[in-house]
Design a protein around this motif. Structure first.
Motif, PDB file in Angstrom:
ATOM      1  N   GLY A  52       0.783  -1.222   0.000  1.00  0.00           N
ATOM      2  CA  GLY A  52       0.000   0.000   0.000  1.00  0.00           C
ATOM      3  C   GLY A  52       0.815   1.273   0.000  1.00  0.00           C
ATOM      4  N   HIS A  53       2.129   1.172  -0.206  1.00  0.00           N
ATOM      5  CA  HIS A  53       2.992   2.345  -0.190  1.00  0.00           C
ATOM      6  C   HIS A  53       2.948   3.060  -1.543  1.00  0.00           C
ATOM      7  CE1 HIS A  53       5.636   0.520   3.230  1.00  0.00           C
ATOM      8  NE2 HIS A  53       4.463   0.951   3.650  1.00  0.00           N
ATOM      9  N   VAL A  54       2.819   4.373  -1.505  1.00  0.00           N
ATOM     10  CA  VAL A  54       2.938   5.172  -2.719  1.00  0.00           C
ATOM     11  C   VAL A  54       4.408   5.287  -3.082  1.00  0.00           C
ATOM     12  CG1 VAL A  54       2.637   7.471  -3.710  1.00  0.00           C
ATOM     13  CG2 VAL A  54       0.798   6.461  -2.344  1.00  0.00           C
ATOM     14  N   LEU A  55       4.759   4.846  -4.293  1.00  0.00           N
ATOM     15  CA  LEU A  55       6.154   4.870  -4.736  1.00  0.00           C
ATOM     16  C   LEU A  55       6.540   6.257  -5.237  1.00  0.00           C
ATOM     17  CD1 LEU A  55       6.226   1.435  -6.598  1.00  0.00           C
ATOM     18  CD2 LEU A  55       6.972   1.951  -4.266  1.00  0.00           C
ATOM     19  N   TRP A  56       5.637   6.870  -5.990  1.00  0.00           N
ATOM     20  CA  TRP A  56       5.857   8.237  -6.456  1.00  0.00           C
ATOM     21  C   TRP A  56       4.535   8.813  -6.965  1.00  0.00           C
ATOM     22  CZ3 TRP A  56       4.444   8.801 -11.508  1.00  0.00           C
ATOM     23  CH2 TRP A  56       4.585   7.712 -12.363  1.00  0.00           C
ATOM     24  N   SER A  57       4.488  10.112  -7.053  1.00  0.00           N
ATOM     25  CA  SER A  57       3.325  10.769  -7.652  1.00  0.00           C
ATOM     26  C   SER A  57       3.792  12.028  -8.379  1.00  0.00           C
ATOM     27  CB  SER A  57       2.265  11.108  -6.604  1.00  0.00           C
ATOM     28  OG  SER A  57       2.772  12.028  -5.667  1.00  0.00           O
ATOM     29  N   TYR A  58       2.997  12.437  -9.352  1.00  0.00           N
ATOM     30  CA  TYR A  58       3.304  13.631 -10.147  1.00  0.00           C
ATOM     31  C   TYR A  58       2.071  14.510 -10.203  1.00  0.00           C
ATOM     32  CZ  TYR A  58       4.016  16.668 -14.172  1.00  0.00           C
ATOM     33  OH  TYR A  58       4.102  17.762 -14.981  1.00  0.00           O
ATOM     34  N   LYS A  59       2.285  15.806 -10.142  1.00  0.00           N
ATOM     35  CA  LYS A  59       1.203  16.762 -10.323  1.00  0.00           C
ATOM     36  C   LYS A  59       1.750  17.956 -11.088  1.00  0.00           C
ATOM     37  CE  LYS A  59      -2.789  18.499  -7.766  1.00  0.00           C
ATOM     38  NZ  LYS A  59      -3.031  19.656  -8.627  1.00  0.00           N
ATOM     39  N   ASN A  60       1.062  18.350 -12.142  1.00  0.00           N
ATOM     40  CA  ASN A  60       1.458  19.524 -12.904  1.00  0.00           C
ATOM     41  C   ASN A  60       1.395  20.740 -11.982  1.00  0.00           C
ATOM     42  OD1 ASN A  60       1.560  21.801 -14.618  1.00  0.00           O
ATOM     43  ND2 ASN A  60       0.566  20.704 -16.293  1.00  0.00           N
ATOM     44  N   PRO A  61       2.508  21.435 -11.786  1.00  0.00           N
ATOM     45  CA  PRO A  61       2.506  22.567 -10.845  1.00  0.00           C
ATOM     46  C   PRO A  61       1.653  23.745 -11.299  1.00  0.00           C
ATOM     47  CG  PRO A  61       4.587  22.474 -12.051  1.00  0.00           C
ATOM     48  CD  PRO A  61       3.840  21.223 -12.389  1.00  0.00           C
ATOM     49  N   ASP A  62       1.276  23.764 -12.577  1.00  0.00           N
ATOM     50  CA  ASP A  62       0.540  24.910 -13.119  1.00  0.00           C
ATOM     51  C   ASP A  62      -0.968  24.692 -13.204  1.00  0.00           C
ATOM     52  OD1 ASP A  62       2.981  26.276 -13.551  1.00  0.00           O
ATOM     53  OD2 ASP A  62       3.261  25.143 -15.412  1.00  0.00           O
TER      54      ASP A  62
ATOM     55  N   SER B 222      -6.891   6.409 -18.707  1.00  0.00           N
ATOM     56  CA  SER B 222      -6.117   5.369 -18.036  1.00  0.00           C
ATOM     57  C   SER B 222      -4.731   5.296 -18.668  1.00  0.00           C
ATOM     58  CB  SER B 222      -6.831   4.023 -18.166  1.00  0.00           C
ATOM     59  OG  SER B 222      -8.136   4.100 -17.639  1.00  0.00           O
ATOM     60  N   PRO B 223      -3.733   4.817 -17.917  1.00  0.00           N
ATOM     61  CA  PRO B 223      -2.365   4.798 -18.441  1.00  0.00           C
ATOM     62  C   PRO B 223      -2.097   3.629 -19.377  1.00  0.00           C
ATOM     63  CG  PRO B 223      -2.402   4.035 -16.170  1.00  0.00           C
ATOM     64  CD  PRO B 223      -3.807   4.433 -16.495  1.00  0.00           C
ATOM     65  N   SER B 224      -1.017   3.777 -20.136  1.00  0.00           N
ATOM     66  CA  SER B 224      -0.501   2.722 -21.006  1.00  0.00           C
ATOM     67  C   SER B 224       0.926   2.411 -20.570  1.00  0.00           C
ATOM     68  CB  SER B 224      -0.528   3.195 -22.462  1.00  0.00           C
ATOM     69  OG  SER B 224       0.006   2.218 -23.319  1.00  0.00           O
ATOM     70  N   LEU B 225       1.266   1.105 -20.495  1.00  0.00           N
ATOM     71  CA  LEU B 225       2.542   0.691 -19.927  1.00  0.00           C
ATOM     72  C   LEU B 225       3.418  -0.046 -20.939  1.00  0.00           C
ATOM     73  CD1 LEU B 225       1.339  -0.923 -16.557  1.00  0.00           C
ATOM     74  CD2 LEU B 225       1.808   1.494 -17.020  1.00  0.00           C
ATOM     75  N   SER B 226       4.716   0.262 -20.906  1.00  0.00           N
ATOM     76  CA  SER B 226       5.720  -0.616 -21.496  1.00  0.00           C
ATOM     77  C   SER B 226       6.516  -1.196 -20.330  1.00  0.00           C
ATOM     78  CB  SER B 226       6.624   0.149 -22.464  1.00  0.00           C
ATOM     79  OG  SER B 226       7.572   0.937 -21.767  1.00  0.00           O
ATOM     80  N   ALA B 227       7.658  -1.803 -20.603  1.00  0.00           N
ATOM     81  CA  ALA B 227       8.427  -2.419 -19.534  1.00  0.00           C
ATOM     82  C   ALA B 227       8.929  -1.396 -18.518  1.00  0.00           C
ATOM     83  CB  ALA B 227       9.611  -3.191 -20.121  1.00  0.00           C
ATOM     84  N   LYS B 228       9.293  -0.211 -18.970  1.00  0.00           N
ATOM     85  CA  LYS B 228       9.909   0.767 -18.077  1.00  0.00           C
ATOM     86  C   LYS B 228       9.269   2.145 -18.121  1.00  0.00           C
ATOM     87  CE  LYS B 228      13.265  -2.071 -16.830  1.00  0.00           C
ATOM     88  NZ  LYS B 228      13.425  -2.544 -15.440  1.00  0.00           N
ATOM     89  N   VAL B 229       8.307   2.336 -19.010  1.00  0.00           N
ATOM     90  CA  VAL B 229       7.754   3.672 -19.240  1.00  0.00           C
ATOM     91  C   VAL B 229       6.232   3.612 -19.121  1.00  0.00           C
ATOM     92  CG1 VAL B 229       7.542   5.533 -20.935  1.00  0.00           C
ATOM     93  CG2 VAL B 229       9.684   4.278 -20.738  1.00  0.00           C
ATOM     94  N   VAL B 230       5.626   4.712 -18.651  1.00  0.00           N
ATOM     95  CA  VAL B 230       4.174   4.818 -18.569  1.00  0.00           C
ATOM     96  C   VAL B 230       3.728   6.105 -19.257  1.00  0.00           C
ATOM     97  CG1 VAL B 230       4.366   5.784 -16.236  1.00  0.00           C
ATOM     98  CG2 VAL B 230       2.170   4.908 -17.025  1.00  0.00           C
ATOM     99  N   PHE B 231       2.635   6.006 -20.030  1.00  0.00           N
ATOM    100  CA  PHE B 231       2.084   7.144 -20.772  1.00  0.00           C
ATOM    101  C   PHE B 231       0.659   7.406 -20.297  1.00  0.00           C
ATOM    102  CE2 PHE B 231       4.848   4.618 -23.510  1.00  0.00           C
ATOM    103  CZ  PHE B 231       5.732   5.554 -24.041  1.00  0.00           C
ATOM    104  N   ILE B 232       0.263   8.682 -20.272  1.00  0.00           N
ATOM    105  CA  ILE B 232      -1.117   9.014 -19.929  1.00  0.00           C
ATOM    106  C   ILE B 232      -1.449  10.413 -20.428  1.00  0.00           C
ATOM    107  CG2 ILE B 232      -0.588   9.970 -17.637  1.00  0.00           C
ATOM    108  CD1 ILE B 232      -3.243   8.572 -16.688  1.00  0.00           C
ATOM    109  N   GLY B 233      -2.727  10.628 -20.785  1.00  0.00           N
ATOM    110  CA  GLY B 233      -3.197  11.946 -21.192  1.00  0.00           C
ATOM    111  C   GLY B 233      -3.978  12.624 -20.088  1.00  0.00           C
TER     112      GLY B 233
ATOM    113  N   ASP C 178      10.608   5.693 -11.080  1.00  0.00           N
ATOM    114  CA  ASP C 178      10.686   6.791 -10.113  1.00  0.00           C
ATOM    115  C   ASP C 178       9.831   8.007 -10.469  1.00  0.00           C
ATOM    116  OD1 ASP C 178      12.083   7.913 -12.213  1.00  0.00           O
ATOM    117  OD2 ASP C 178      14.035   7.839 -11.223  1.00  0.00           O
ATOM    118  N   GLY C 179       9.057   7.922 -11.563  1.00  0.00           N
ATOM    119  CA  GLY C 179       8.168   9.014 -11.914  1.00  0.00           C
ATOM    120  C   GLY C 179       8.832  10.180 -12.614  1.00  0.00           C
ATOM    121  N   THR C 180      10.081  10.035 -13.015  1.00  0.00           N
ATOM    122  CA  THR C 180      10.749  11.110 -13.758  1.00  0.00           C
ATOM    123  C   THR C 180       9.954  11.442 -15.025  1.00  0.00           C
ATOM    124  OG1 THR C 180      12.935  10.450 -12.976  1.00  0.00           O
ATOM    125  CG2 THR C 180      12.850  11.788 -14.964  1.00  0.00           C
ATOM    126  N   LEU C 181       9.662  12.727 -15.223  1.00  0.00           N
ATOM    127  CA  LEU C 181       8.975  13.147 -16.437  1.00  0.00           C
ATOM    128  C   LEU C 181       9.966  13.150 -17.585  1.00  0.00           C
ATOM    129  CD1 LEU C 181       6.502  14.270 -17.932  1.00  0.00           C
ATOM    130  CD2 LEU C 181       7.197  16.567 -17.180  1.00  0.00           C
TER     131      LEU C 181
END
Length: 369
Positions: free
Chosen positions: A248-258, A266-277, A290-293
């Motif tokens: 149940g631990h949150v590993l990372w999160s992202y929020k647009n600062p603006d 819903s997101p789309s996944l590859s082995a190491k990358v995640v995409f979402i609109g 790690d959620g790096t943009l």
């Protein structure tokens, strides 16, 4: 930036080992039971519009396809079975609008409507085999634990329903604390969904018992994607989160600062990358670890439809009515077609075909002439 984009290319090409269903089928709205939104199908670099099929109202549900039949529900209340040539094979009126995608499994179609009804239809004929009733509208697609033939679907009655896919008999109900808007992912016998109660729920599909529920957001409108007990989900407050389901631990999160605009997709996944609109008009690419943009691309309109990863291309649809192919390397637009009518549901992608519905009530099929 050059080093980062090179890494993306390598990661996306590697993909998922043994991933996804047969390339002639796209049986649920995200392509597999884990809702990863990815396929190894081959599509043209610059697709042509092959045909369109008109229904009587908007198409908000994502189409699905198997055995040469495209299945799509319409706000007009009908479920349509359409051939790969764009001809009507059958249609069934369900009595109310349909905004949730159908599911195809073992020659059957399962679909829910805004009356809260779940119908089982024969894929080849559209014949209704059984009907099951919930007490609230259905906005999310069903999923299935195939080996047990247990259908799982959420409703605005706050319940996740477990249904015998053969007989339509209700097997169990699991109560959440608010509406269930998205589709549950299924991984290793566990149904996983984020509810409008802001919790990440894990429910054993065999008996509906609770595995865990953890706070993840304020309101989750879309569906989660799951890989190896790690889940990815966007919320209505504009936050995108990765959670380890084992603790149940949150590993990372992202929020647009603006902005604080919602993630409906819903997101789309590859082995190491995640995409979402997002409704802020951007498509985002993050490192799963790690959620790096890694990059973001402005699509000029809200992106409510979930993207689909097709090898080194990302299929993206917008509320402006654009259908586009983005390069996963850097998000560059490689092809775009202006339908001119908003697209809510993500495309179905099989070998040689991209199939998508729009607010003008049409199903569009793209391929190569």
């Amino acid at each position: 930036m050059k080093r980062i984009t090179s890494i993306i290319t390598i990661l996306v090409i590697l993909g998922f080992p043994g991933m996804m269903a047969a390339q002639s089928c796209w049986t649920n709205f995200r392509g597999d039971t884990q809702l990863r939104g990815s396929t190894t199908a081959s599509i043209p670099a610059e697709p042509d519009l092959l045909w369109n099929f008109k229904t009587n109202d908007a198409i908000k549900a994502s189409p699905v396809v198997c055995e040469g039949i495209i299945v799509a529900g319409s706000v007009d209340g009908n479920v349509y079975g359409i051939t790969m040539e764009g001809k009507l094979k059958w249609k069934i009126n369900t009595g109310n609008g349909i905004e949730a995608a159908a599911l195809i499994h073992k020659g059957m179609v399962y679909v829910g409507n805004l009356d809260g009804k779940v119908l089982a239809l024969e894929l080849l004929t559209g014949k209704v085999i059984w009907t099951y009733e919930t007490e609230g509208q259905i906005m999310g697609a069903p999923n299935i634990l195939g080996e047990e033939n247990i259908l799982v679907i959420g409703s605005y009655d706050y319940y996740l329903h477990g249904i015998d896919a053969v007989t339509g008999k209700g097997l169990w109900k699991y109560e959440s604390d608010n509406f269930i808007n998205g589709s549950p992912a299924i991984y290793k016998g566990v149904a996983i969904f984020g509810g409008c109660d802001g919790l990440m729920h894990q429910v054993y599909v065999k008996d509906g018992s609770l595995k865990s529920r953890e706070p993840v957001a304020t309101y989750v409108a879309g569906s989660v994607a799951v890989d190896n007990w790690i889940t990815f989900v966007g919320d209505y407050d504009g936050k995108f989160t990765s959670m380890d389901l084992r603790n149940g631990h949150v590993l990372w999160s992202y929020k647009n600062p603006d902005t604080d605009l919602p993630f409906i997709a819903s997101p789309s996944l590859s082995a190491k990358v995640v995409f979402i609109g997002n409704r802020d008009k951007y498509v985002y690419c993050f490192s799963k670890a790690d959620g790096t943009l890694l990059w973001k691309r402005n699509m000029r309109s809200r992106v409510d439809a979930s993207p689909v990863l097709v090898k080194n291309r990302l299929v993206v649809a917008t509320m402006r009515g654009d259908l586009a192919l983005l390069d996963t390397y850097d998000g560059a637009v490689k092809w775009i077609y202006e339908l001119g009518s908003g697209i809510n549901g993500n495309p179905a992608v099989i070998d040689g075909r991209i199939i998508v519905g729009a607010d003008d009530g049409r199903i569009y099929c793209f391929g190569k002439k």
